[in-house]
Design a protein around this motif. Structure first.
Motif, PDB file in Angstrom:
ATOM      1  N   SER A   1       4.384   2.717   9.191  1.00  0.00           N
ATOM      2  CA  SER A   1       3.307   2.247   8.317  1.00  0.00           C
ATOM      3  C   SER A   1       2.143   3.232   8.250  1.00  0.00           C
ATOM      4  O   SER A   1       1.417   3.278   7.250  1.00  0.00           O
ATOM      5  CB  SER A   1       2.805   0.874   8.786  1.00  0.00           C
ATOM      6  OG  SER A   1       2.371   0.909  10.132  1.00  0.00           O
TER       7      SER A   1
ATOM      8  N   SER B   1       2.477   6.619   4.430  1.00  0.00           N
ATOM      9  CA  SER B   1       1.379   6.619   3.454  1.00  0.00           C
ATOM     10  C   SER B   1       0.785   8.012   3.249  1.00  0.00           C
ATOM     11  O   SER B   1      -0.108   8.185   2.424  1.00  0.00           O
ATOM     12  CB  SER B   1       0.271   5.653   3.890  1.00  0.00           C
ATOM     13  OG  SER B   1      -0.277   6.054   5.136  1.00  0.00           O
TER      14      SER B   1
ATOM     15  N   ARG C   1      10.041   0.587   3.647  1.00  0.00           N
ATOM     16  CA  ARG C   1       8.888  -0.135   3.094  1.00  0.00           C
ATOM     17  C   ARG C   1       8.238  -1.017   4.156  1.00  0.00           C
ATOM     18  O   ARG C   1       8.133  -2.232   4.014  1.00  0.00           O
ATOM     19  CB  ARG C   1       9.294  -0.958   1.867  1.00  0.00           C
ATOM     20  CG  ARG C   1       9.784  -0.124   0.699  1.00  0.00           C
ATOM     21  CD  ARG C   1       9.921  -0.940  -0.580  1.00  0.00           C
ATOM     22  NE  ARG C   1       8.628  -1.395  -1.069  1.00  0.00           N
ATOM     23  CZ  ARG C   1       7.808  -0.675  -1.839  1.00  0.00           C
ATOM     24  NH1 ARG C   1       8.153   0.562  -2.194  1.00  0.00           N
ATOM     25  NH2 ARG C   1       6.663  -1.155  -2.240  1.00  0.00           N
ATOM     26  N   THR C   2       7.752  -0.367   5.211  1.00  0.00           N
ATOM     27  CA  THR C   2       7.029  -1.089   6.247  1.00  0.00           C
ATOM     28  C   THR C   2       5.554  -1.253   5.908  1.00  0.00           C
ATOM     29  O   THR C   2       4.809  -1.858   6.677  1.00  0.00           O
ATOM     30  CB  THR C   2       7.172  -0.377   7.603  1.00  0.00           C
ATOM     31  OG1 THR C   2       6.749   0.976   7.473  1.00  0.00           O
ATOM     32  CG2 THR C   2       8.628  -0.415   8.067  1.00  0.00           C
ATOM     33  N   THR C   3       5.136  -0.714   4.781  1.00  0.00           N
ATOM     34  CA  THR C   3       3.790  -0.908   4.262  1.00  0.00           C
ATOM     35  C   THR C   3       3.832  -0.804   2.744  1.00  0.00           C
ATOM     36  O   THR C   3       4.611  -0.013   2.194  1.00  0.00           O
ATOM     37  CB  THR C   3       2.797   0.127   4.822  1.00  0.00           C
ATOM     38  OG1 THR C   3       1.541   0.001   4.135  1.00  0.00           O
ATOM     39  CG2 THR C   3       3.304   1.544   4.642  1.00  0.00           C
TER      40      THR C   3
ATOM     41  N   THR D   1       3.234   2.691   1.136  1.00  0.00           N
ATOM     42  CA  THR D   1       4.190   3.784   1.312  1.00  0.00           C
ATOM     43  C   THR D   1       4.230   4.710   0.102  1.00  0.00           C
ATOM     44  O   THR D   1       4.271   4.268  -1.045  1.00  0.00           O
ATOM     45  CB  THR D   1       5.604   3.238   1.595  1.00  0.00           C
ATOM     46  OG1 THR D   1       6.505   4.346   1.701  1.00  0.00           O
ATOM     47  CG2 THR D   1       6.087   2.285   0.512  1.00  0.00           C
TER      48      THR D   1
ATOM     49  N   LYS E   1      -0.960  -4.554   2.959  1.00  0.00           N
ATOM     50  CA  LYS E   1       0.280  -4.551   3.707  1.00  0.00           C
ATOM     51  C   LYS E   1       1.126  -5.743   3.321  1.00  0.00           C
ATOM     52  O   LYS E   1       0.614  -6.816   3.047  1.00  0.00           O
ATOM     53  CB  LYS E   1       0.025  -4.599   5.216  1.00  0.00           C
ATOM     54  CG  LYS E   1      -0.570  -3.302   5.787  1.00  0.00           C
ATOM     55  CD  LYS E   1      -0.648  -3.379   7.292  1.00  0.00           C
ATOM     56  CE  LYS E   1      -1.170  -2.080   7.864  1.00  0.00           C
ATOM     57  NZ  LYS E   1      -1.221  -2.117   9.343  1.00  0.00           N
TER      58      LYS E   1
ATOM     59  N   LYS F   1       4.801  -7.031   8.497  1.00  0.00           N
ATOM     60  CA  LYS F   1       4.385  -6.873   9.888  1.00  0.00           C
ATOM     61  C   LYS F   1       5.629  -6.623  10.723  1.00  0.00           C
ATOM     62  O   LYS F   1       6.512  -7.477  10.783  1.00  0.00           O
ATOM     63  CB  LYS F   1       3.690  -8.143  10.375  1.00  0.00           C
ATOM     64  CG  LYS F   1       3.194  -8.049  11.820  1.00  0.00           C
ATOM     65  CD  LYS F   1       2.494  -9.316  12.217  1.00  0.00           C
ATOM     66  CE  LYS F   1       2.013  -9.252  13.665  1.00  0.00           C
ATOM     67  NZ  LYS F   1       1.350 -10.506  14.078  1.00  0.00           N
TER      68      LYS F   1
END
Length: 268
Positions: free
Chosen positions: A121, A125, A148-150, A153, A259, A262
């Motif tokens: 995350s 970015s 796609r943990t954020t 991204t 976000k 989580k």
């Protein structure tokens, strides 16, 4: 919008995929390599399921070799900040340090056809670093899957800009690894596949996740959904973003403060 010429191999099955009228589902199991007895339960599942193997695990190479012997797709599950470890990408590292870590990580997962991010995350970015990663993967004829943990991204947009063969995750099966929660996400994945034509699901080798997959995979065709490996899904989507990830097929990263995910305790 198609992958770069160096990634033409992933398009071989495109005509076969496009010719059929159905909903498609692709699955990646992350965080593998730490427990060979557990991970072999994944090898007992359908061969279309891809394995994402962490490079800093004791069984990474052995598991990769066994998966390749089954002609499965293997991914390097590359740690990215806030993940730590000898192979992790962090914003504080310089370009050469990051690329050296990538080279070393790939050696731990022989035969990897692509890369996806473990956690990340903070790192995904960073547009300049993601541009560098995608250019490097293109030179190695590897594809990329954005976990796609954020919502911030830049990875998928960078891959798309570089015309690198790539995909983006649609649904995490087991952020909540309780059995009913996983079953709910599974139903959501099937609905999404039917709605937009395909869905890419990421899960982990939790006992409940493996149980749901063993129960549900044999029923897919009855529900009008067919399992698909990652490479033909890349061909099917043609590097276009799904509606939840952008507009008119283009990825549109959100502001860094936003976000949507989580990470679970085991880490994504």
């Amino acid at each position: 919008m198609t992958p770069a010429p160096s990634n033409k191999a992933v398009l071989v099955q495109a005509q076969k995929v496009a010719a059929k009228s159905t909903a498609w589902l692709a699955i990646i199991i992350d965080d593998l390599g730490g427990n060979l007895a557990r991970d072999r339960q994944v090898l007992a599942l359908a061969p279309e399921i891809a394995l994402a193997i962490l490079p800093d695990t004791p069984h990474a190479s052995v598991l990769a070799q066994q998966a390749r012997a089954q002609q499965r797709t293997v991914l390097l599950h590359l740690p990215m900040a806030p993940a730590s470890g000898p192979y992790a990408w962090h914003p504080a590292l310089d370009s050469q340090q990051r690329l050296t870590r990538l080279e070393q990580a790939l050696k731990q997962v022989p035969g990897a056809r692509g890369v996806n991010n473990h956690m990340g995350s903070q790192m995904t970015s960073q547009r300049a670093a993601m541009d560098e990663l995608m250019q490097t993967l293109a030179s190695k004829d590897l594809f990329f899957v954005d976990s796609r943990t954020t919502a911030a991204t830049q990875a998928a947009a960078s891959a798309q800009h570089a015309q690198l063969a790539s995909l983006s995750r649609d649904i995490f099966l087991d952020d909540n690894n309780e059995l009913n929660a996983i079953r709910h996400e599974w139903r959501s994945a099937l609905h999404l596949a039917q709605q937009q034509g395909s869905a890419l699901v990421i899960g982990h080798p939790y006992p409940n996740t493996l149980r749901v997959l063993r129960e549900e995979l044999p029923t897919l065709k009855q529900q009008g959904v067919q399992l698909l490996a990652l490479e033909p899904l890349i061909a099917l989507r043609g590097n276009r973003a799904m509606p939840a990830h952008g507009k008119n097929g283009r990825y549109t990263p959100k502001a860094p403060a936003a976000k949507t995910h989580k990470p679970a305790a085991a880490g994504l």
